[in-house]
Scaffold this active site. Structure first.
Site, PDB file in Angstrom:
ATOM      1  N   HIS B 245       0.825  -1.215   0.000  1.00 34.36           N
ATOM      2  CA  HIS B 245       0.000   0.000   0.000  1.00 34.36           C
ATOM      3  C   HIS B 245       0.856   1.261   0.000  1.00 34.36           C
ATOM      4  CE1 HIS B 245       0.766   0.569   4.331  1.00 34.36           C
ATOM      5  NE2 HIS B 245       0.697  -0.748   4.398  1.00 34.36           N
ATOM      6  N   ASN B 246       0.417   2.229  -0.792  1.00 31.47           N
ATOM      7  CA  ASN B 246       1.018   3.564  -0.824  1.00 31.47           C
ATOM      8  C   ASN B 246       2.447   3.597  -1.356  1.00 31.47           C
ATOM      9  OD1 ASN B 246      -1.015   3.615   1.757  1.00 31.47           O
ATOM     10  ND2 ASN B 246      -1.056   5.506   0.574  1.00 31.47           N
TER      11      ASN B 246
END
Lengths: 350, 350, 350
Positions: B245-246
């Site tokens: 994520h991210n």
């Protein structure tokens, strides 16, 4: 289904010591087996469990000491005998000749009438599905792909266009055969000077999977760039393994989970690659070589050799390095000590 | 489809030496090519194969010596020229405007009429599928997801809700875009004192995949916890890669098979991560950095740097350590020897 | 949906410092938050971003210094509070009681009427799907498998025959539960002397996944050979992880992406295995042990211990080795120097 111990001895080879009339109803692990269960003792680590087991009978190898009063079935190879007995109790699923209405079969495909196609299985144009194959839901057989007899594609297993499976090939769920190889040529200018890009190299080859191969869940075998990626007869590959384009895996090789083999490398017959091993591209691994867990193989490995470490070295050297490493901080201290003492000696007027 | 060698020279740039009228019918590897095949010689490791090849013509680079009498096509970059010729022979599949009856398209979705949706493809509510996209069986486009023009979702590729693909994005079979990021907050008490638990952090962000990206088979790109996970323009990712994520992957970066990039790390433009590399969370990898195979990157890496090892060190130092390691057991022996000799010297009465 | 900061303080516990009447409309990262957004400051690495943030309010922990004039919500654990607030803004999707016409439900299966089955979901014979489960397209529930209440199978997630999920279990896309364990017995003779082969050990066990488990995208959990593979209550497993046959993962353990656990190994409660860790078969990892990234665990690990490296050693020793390794080439030089000096000393006539 039940068998007497004597019947099992006949079926798998071996000699009963004790109650040959024992009726065996189940195979169970040593710890959980009861008086009408058969168990097996194949890993010496579990001797204690063997001795404590309540199993009615146990498969043991010729050289094992057996407590008196215990019934055993002596066999040459306890694990193999266990596998054969387990197969008697649990014969592999047979295809039920059937094509679900909710399956898709392209009109130009040839699906043998003895095959079983479950809902949401897909067979593309000109594809061939051999006798007694089982295609679970979400299984995909691409255009012009061919499956030999008795193949099993578990749910969501994929065989892309023109790839070929031999007979008795098993693809566990999510396994992918024939994805594009990872080939890109760096193009510093790009189209009409639009700037740098990675230009895709068409992956026009295929994959050939020979007879009796099993490929694990979510394992990926890329198609050749030109020519084929080949998985030899009887090879067994675990889950989440990567086999890149134009790799050749020799017959009876074993690739354990999360191994990665880079493009164009060749593995001989009977190679074993343990978990998380990585092999660079364009190398040759000789027949019977063993690549120990997490090794990073950067060069050819001679036949029969065992290698270990990243970068991989011969096992003997790698183990000596490991042993020395544990004493490395202390070794550094000893060198400092030596330097100090030597300086003192040098300072002594002679 | 055939081309004369001269036509190919015009199409890809380069100069014929020898028979420009040669009619080329196929591209083949050096070892397998025959008199009407074109091959390529791009890796010096294969010079012997080049010299022994029966290929009618070979793509070679300017500085290569060529045995007399051989026909070659001289090009600046043989691998790139090969890729371009291969594309002439094997142009990428074109969408056949079509939506199979057995596909599912939510009434609120917008699927361009030029797209091709095969049986068991799924397009959710409010999703957009751009012109000439191809969705193979089992491809999934979640609620509110958007695919630009000319995307290909191979069988069982998944784009979860609200994620966005640019143009010409290819997802190989089983690739997952937009799975939940791995975020849990440890809650020592639990609900109403029910005991400790891992409390799920809602993963409310999305994934943005820019133009010309290719993601490998069974590769996973998690959605952002908040905000986005971004795969930059022209990035190529191999099979079984994890992007958490991210994460941000800069344009034209290359991630080879089984690489893992942990949460919130940022890769600059043109980064190359070789097979099985791991990168911890919250670090920055500068543009053009090269992370060599199996490295474990635990810190920022400056632009252009090459790192190696676990933990990763600059390549030069890592190679010196590796070289010394091979002599480590011997080094330990030499230190013992020194200690002995020094003790003898000290024992000498002075 | 909006909340005042004061309402949020009541919901998640904590004390407002500043404007409790602030209406919060969104949760945003520190860098992107505006005056009506709430953000969180949980990782000290981001103090600069906290100080520069334009967020209307920020979740901070008790000991954090806060610039004057800033509105914060003081909470014991900022990340946990963030998770709870995010759940208020984004409650998990609820099943819409529904079975798509294009789903397949075997007549002998029991699907709770409150469950949601999307097109191309498959539920086999005698399977049970509990209340409020959600099965996305391509989700597969095999013969005799059982799902407790409130499970979510994202697209193409697979639960093979007879495996069991507890309540609130989430399988991300492409996750496989119950694939065959990797068990083959080498048979040097083969059938009727047909030559060596790997004889498949029938994998007759199952998988038990307890309540509140989440399994990542394309993660694989193999069924037991005999008996079960068990994933304990509240365990969270990331993407592309391999859990082999007969493994037991203790409650609340965490397995990060690309971890591999080999057959029959047992992990206690609350074990953490970081990215790309490998664990060999037949070992025990004590409760609360931490296996640091890329470690190769070859032996039992005592409860609470942190290990690092391949092969894994206690973290303290591994870090000392790493530190010494960086100076290893220099150490080798110093040993050469010592040898030279000592030889000179020995040459001095005494």
């Amino acid at each position: 289904m039940t068998f007497t111990l004597r019947e099992l001895a006949e079926r798998v080879g071996g000699a009963v010591e004790g109650d040959g009339a024992l009726v065996v109803a189940r195979l169970m692990p040593l710890e959980e087996a009861g008086p009408s269960d058969l168990s097996f003792f194949a890993n010496k680590k579990y001797r204690h469990a063997f001795e404590a087991s309540r199993a009615g009978a146990v498969l043991v190898e010729p050289d094992e000491a057996v407590p008196s009063g215990r019934t055993v079935l002596r066999v040459k190879n306890a694990y193999l005998a266990f596998a054969k007995v387990a197969t008697l109790f649990h014969p592999p699923a047979q295809a039920v000749p059937f094509a679900a209405e909710q399956a898709f079969i392209h009109p130009s495909a040839h699906v043998d009438p003895s095959a079983e196609l479950m809902p949401f299985a897909f067979v593309g144009a000109d594809a061939v599905v051999g006798p007694r194959c089982i295609l679970y839901p979400g299984a995909y057989v691409g255009e012009g792909a061919r499956l030999g007899a008795d193949c099993v594609l578990w749910p969501n297993a994929v065989v892309r266009d023109r790839c070929r499976l031999g007979e008795r090939v098993v693809l566990e769920p999510g396994c992918v055969v024939g994805s594009d190889g990872f080939g890109f040529a760096f193009d510093p200018e790009g189209e009409a000077g639009s700037g740098p890009r990675h230009y895709k190299v068409p992956q026009t080859g295929t994959v050939v999977v020979e007879d009796d191969v099993e490929l694990g869940a979510n394992t990926c075998v890329d198609r050749g760039t030109l020519g084929v990626t080949r998985i030899g007869r009887g090879v067994k590959i675990d889950n989440l393994v990567q086999v890149a384009h134009n790799v050749e895996i020799g017959p009876l090789s074993i690739l354990v989970s999360q191994v990665g083999i880079s493009g164009s490398s060749k593995l001989g017959a009977g190679v074993v690659a343990a978990g998380q091993v990585g092999v660079v591209g364009h190398v040759e691994i000789g027949a019977g070589a063993k690549l120990l867990a997490q090794s990073g193989v950067t060069n050819d490995v001679p036949a029969g050799e065992m290698v270990l470490g990243s970068p991989a070295r011969s096992r003997g050297l790698a183990l000596r390095i490991e042993a020395t490493l544990s004493r490395l901080p202390e070794l550094a201290k000893r060198v400092r000590e030596l330097e100090k003492k030597l300086a003192e000696l040098e300072a002594v007027p002679r």
